[in-house]
Design a protein around this motif. Structure first.
Motif, PDB file in Angstrom:
ATOM      1  N   GLY A 117       0.789  -1.225   0.000  1.00  0.00           N
ATOM      2  CA  GLY A 117       0.000   0.000   0.000  1.00  0.00           C
ATOM      3  C   GLY A 117       0.823   1.278   0.000  1.00  0.00           C
ATOM      4  O   GLY A 117       0.272   2.370   0.049  1.00  0.00           O
TER       5      GLY A 117
ATOM      6  N   ARG B 281      -6.873   0.322   3.219  1.00  0.00           N
ATOM      7  CA  ARG B 281      -6.487   1.063   2.025  1.00  0.00           C
ATOM      8  C   ARG B 281      -7.413   2.239   1.778  1.00  0.00           C
ATOM      9  O   ARG B 281      -7.198   3.040   0.885  1.00  0.00           O
TER      10      ARG B 281
ATOM     11  N   ASP C 199      -6.233  -4.601  -4.727  1.00  0.00           N
ATOM     12  CA  ASP C 199      -6.503  -3.286  -4.170  1.00  0.00           C
ATOM     13  C   ASP C 199      -7.999  -2.968  -4.193  1.00  0.00           C
ATOM     14  O   ASP C 199      -8.556  -2.655  -5.232  1.00  0.00           O
TER      15      ASP C 199
END
Ligand code: ADP
Ligand code: MG
Length: 712
Positions: free
Chosen positions: A311, A606, A577
């Motif tokens: 990340g 995230r 993601d």
């Protein structure tokens, strides 16, 4: 060092290379078994070091035996009992002058053996006594029945116990290694390290180190040998680490002899990309991009590793680097180890680059037929400016028009050779265009597995290392909890609550050492159970046995928010993601290593929402598992976790078996011998400056053919 040495050194190397076949005791069958274990030369046998030792140099009176402490005993048979309780059983009681009795117990035996044990026969045996029904007993001791007046000498040295070679009895193996040791050249012929240095470091010569390991004297420091801190072990580890380090240094030197296209444009395209991104680069991203830009501007191949926690935003840095190639009219390639990850890169790069007029092509195994031919044509003509793909990029049929930058994501999933294969894509073609110098593309390697500094120095002496050590702003640290599997019902409530609020969750099923088939089955079962207990949620399943298209469709649905809970195997480990996912459940977390847990946890946290990672474990926990889970609860910092991982597991696993050959160490153990590294580095400097031929010999001896790319 003086040229006069080179004859000696050459013979020192060739002595190491002699095939085992020359040994008198090595028949074709034994050779075959040894070869299957990777043992082909005398050196292989010299370096097949004992796991532990057995002390047959003394006899212990039976009265003095301690449970759990191996010992050698001699006594006379007092009674023999043969029975079938649940399975065949032979018990032999022996007594000695200490007026105590020891029971030898056998479950597998031949009748010939039974006959040997006459009452009154003299028996010498070795084993570990344990408390039994009638005092101490040894199960399956190694033993010998002695003649009445036989003079049986005691061993002068400790007996080595070697790591087993399948299909070869321990006695045969011991005999062969003994024969190989008899052929050890004398000290001068074997030694490659300067004598002065060994004195300085108080380390033995190679010959005495090997003998001390295989045939330790009876008063040897067994504790040090077991801990791996004996001077003999340190001596061997030092030379091995030195060899690997020198080999990497040589690769680097060889690499720098090549030319690479200097990408020294103004950086207008990269600036354009930065201006259109929906976010500002972090300071760390800017710093690393600046380092890359400096490298790329020089006509020498860059070889840079970018480490950055999950990340941390490595992809965009790669995209910016690619823009420097494109601006100079050349191509960049980005390879990822899985199709899922590669596809995600493709989507990101297309979203970022197409608006600024850069053409991104896609090449994976499943791109076939006409579509493939079209992509290959675009790659060959240069119409495709950036090419994203999997291993497929490295296949022979792929020819680039002018590849200037090869980017490899998640380095630990690829081997060094694959990385080089991609680099070679650029090399072949450039040579054809310009015959004067061989030019290779720059290489950028990205990894989310942070590697402790010590290890990075040993593993990547051929790479420059940059770290993106800062996460983009606005992320809330993931809160981690460990939960016993008995609490599963509470957890179900938690998932229901989170998903009802519109958040998304992962449920990761893990089984270590099981086939993909078995894991897939387990995931299927979990999927069915969860679906039954939460019928109101949209639950989906991905695992490694599914077709790629099916997997991607499911992932896409999850990404679009059409799935609340994704049940998955570790196929999601790398790179996925989905910012809206804020709950991660890892089943059987106690079985996973820290690096993998950290990777999995990185899938959440995230977005802006506070995220939670639940490590579900099956009690009771081992000491090691407890420490791992505690570490996960205490920190989110990948570098701290990597250090802890090194401490707990050792470097082989940390780097993955396909790493730079580090996992192939014969003697050295980086977590144990890391303290030697500063010495190794100094020594390497000295050797390269003063005695490069000696350095070559050391590499040849330890790394040998494995360094095929040394001349790359
Ligand atoms: P990793 O380093 O794990 O490969 P990615 O490159 O996938 O990380 O980036 C993770 C997410 O963060 C992506 O959605 C990416 O677009 C986003 N991102 C990257 N850099 C920044 C930044 N500077 N600010 C905000 N978001 C960013
Ligand atoms: Mg990534």
């Amino acid at each position: 060092m003086p040229a006069a040495r080179s004859d000696t050194t050459r013979s020192a190397v060739s002595a190491f290379d002699q095939p085992i076949g020359r040994l008198p005791g090595a028949g074709p069958r034994a050779l075959e078994k040894l070869a299957a274990r990777g043992l082909a030369t005398l050196q292989d046998l010299w370096l097949h070091l004992p796991l532990r030792y057995e002390d047959r140099t003394t006899l212990t009176p039976i009265r003095d035996l301690q449970p759990g402490v191996p010992a050698q005993v001699e006594g006379r048979v007092e009674a023999v009992e043969r029975g079938f309780r649940y399975r065949p059983l032979l018990r032999v009681a022996i007594g000695d002058d200490s007026q105590a009795t020891l029971v030898l117990r056998f479950f597998h035996f031949r009748s010939q053996q039974v006959n040997q044990f006459r009452v009154g026969a003299r028996v010498r045996c070795y084993g570990t006594p344990r408390p039994g029904q009638h005092g101490l007993e040894i199960v399956h001791p190694s033993y010998r029945v002695l003649g009445d007046d036989e003079e049986a000498a005691l061993g002068a040295q400790l007996d080595p116990v070697y790591p087993a070679v399948e299909g070869l009895g321990p006695a045969t193996l011991r005999k062969l290694i003994g024969q190989a040791l008899d052929k050890l050249p004398d000290e001068a012929a074997l030694e490659l390290l300067p004598a002065g240095l060994l004195r300085e470091l108080r380390l033995p010569s190679l010959r005495s180190a090997l003998l001390a390991m295989h045939r330790p004297e009876r008063d040897a420091d067994l504790a040090a040998l077991a801990a791996g801190t004996h001077p003999a072990q340190r001596r061997l580890a030092l030379e091995e680490l030195l060899a690997h380090h020198l080999s990497l240094r040589r690769q680097r030197i060889a690499m720098q002899k090549h030319r690479a296209p200097a990408l020294a444009g103004k950086g207008a395209l990269a600036r354009k990309l930065q201006d259109t991104l929906p976010f500002r680069l972090t300071n760390a991203q800017q710093r690393v991009f600046a380092q890359i830009r400096d490298d790329l501007a020089r006509p020498v191949p860059m070889l840079r590793l970018v480490q950055g926690d999950v990340g941390s935003g490595k992809t965009v840095v790669a995209a910016l680097a690619a823009m420097l190639a494109v601006e100079s009219g050349k191509q960049a390639a980005l390879a990822a180890p899985t199709e899922l990850l590669a596809e995600q890169h493709l989507n990101n790069l297309r979203a970022w680059l197409e608006p600024i007029g850069v053409r991104v092509a896609w090449l994976a195994g499943k791109v076939t037929g006409k579509a493939r031919a079209a992509v290959l044509a675009d790659v060959a003509s240069g119409a495709a400016q950036v090419v994203v793909g999997t291993h497929a990029l490295m296949q022979e049929a792929v020819v680039f028009h002018d590849l200037a930058l090869a980017i490899v994501d998640e380095q630990h999933r690829f081997g060094v050779h694959q990385r080089l294969a991609l680099r070679d894509k650029g090399a072949v073609l450039r040579q054809a265009q310009d015959e004067r110098v061989s030019s290779v593309p720059h290489q950028l390697v990205m990894t989310a597995t942070p590697i402790p500094r010590t290890l990075a120095m040993a593993a990547y002496a051929d790479l420059d290392v940059s770290a993106i050590d800062e996460l983009p702003p606005g992320r809330t640290p993931v809160q981690t909890v460990a939960l016993s599997a008995e609490k599963r019902p509470e957890l179900i409530e938690r998932i229901r609550a989170a998903c009802t609020e519109g958040r998304q969750a992962y449920w990761v099923c893990t089984l270590i050492d099981e086939s993909e088939e078995v894991v897939a089955q387990a995931a299927q079962t979990t999927f069915e159970q969860l679906s039954a207990s939460m019928p109101e949620l949209r639950i989906a399943l991905v695992h490694g046995r599914m077709k790629a298209a099916e997997k991607q469709a499911t992932m896409r649905a999850f990404k679009h928010g059409d799935v609340d809970l994704l049940v998955a195997t570790t196929v999601i480990e790398v790179g996925v993601d989905v910012p809206n996912a804020s709950l991660m459940i890892v089943e059987n977390a106690e079985r996973l290593g820290l690096a993998q847990l950290h990777q999995l946890r990185g899938r959440v946290g995230r977005g802006a929402a506070a995220s939670t990672c639940v490590l579900l474990y099956q009690p009771p926990l081992s000491q090691m598992a407890k420490q791992r889970l505690a570490t996960m609860r205490e920190t989110n910092d990948g570098f701290v976790i990597a250090e802890k991982d090194l401490e707990l597991r050792g470097p082989g696993e940390l780097l993955g078996t396909r790493q730079t050959g580090l996992a192939g160490f014969r003697v050295a153990d980086l977590s144990r011998d890391a303290g030697l590294l500063p010495q190794v580095h100094q020594l390497a400097d000295r050797l390269l400056a003063e005695a490069p031929d000696l350095a070559d010999c050391i590499v040849a001896r330890w790394v040998g053919g494995a360094a095929r790319y040394a001349s790359a």
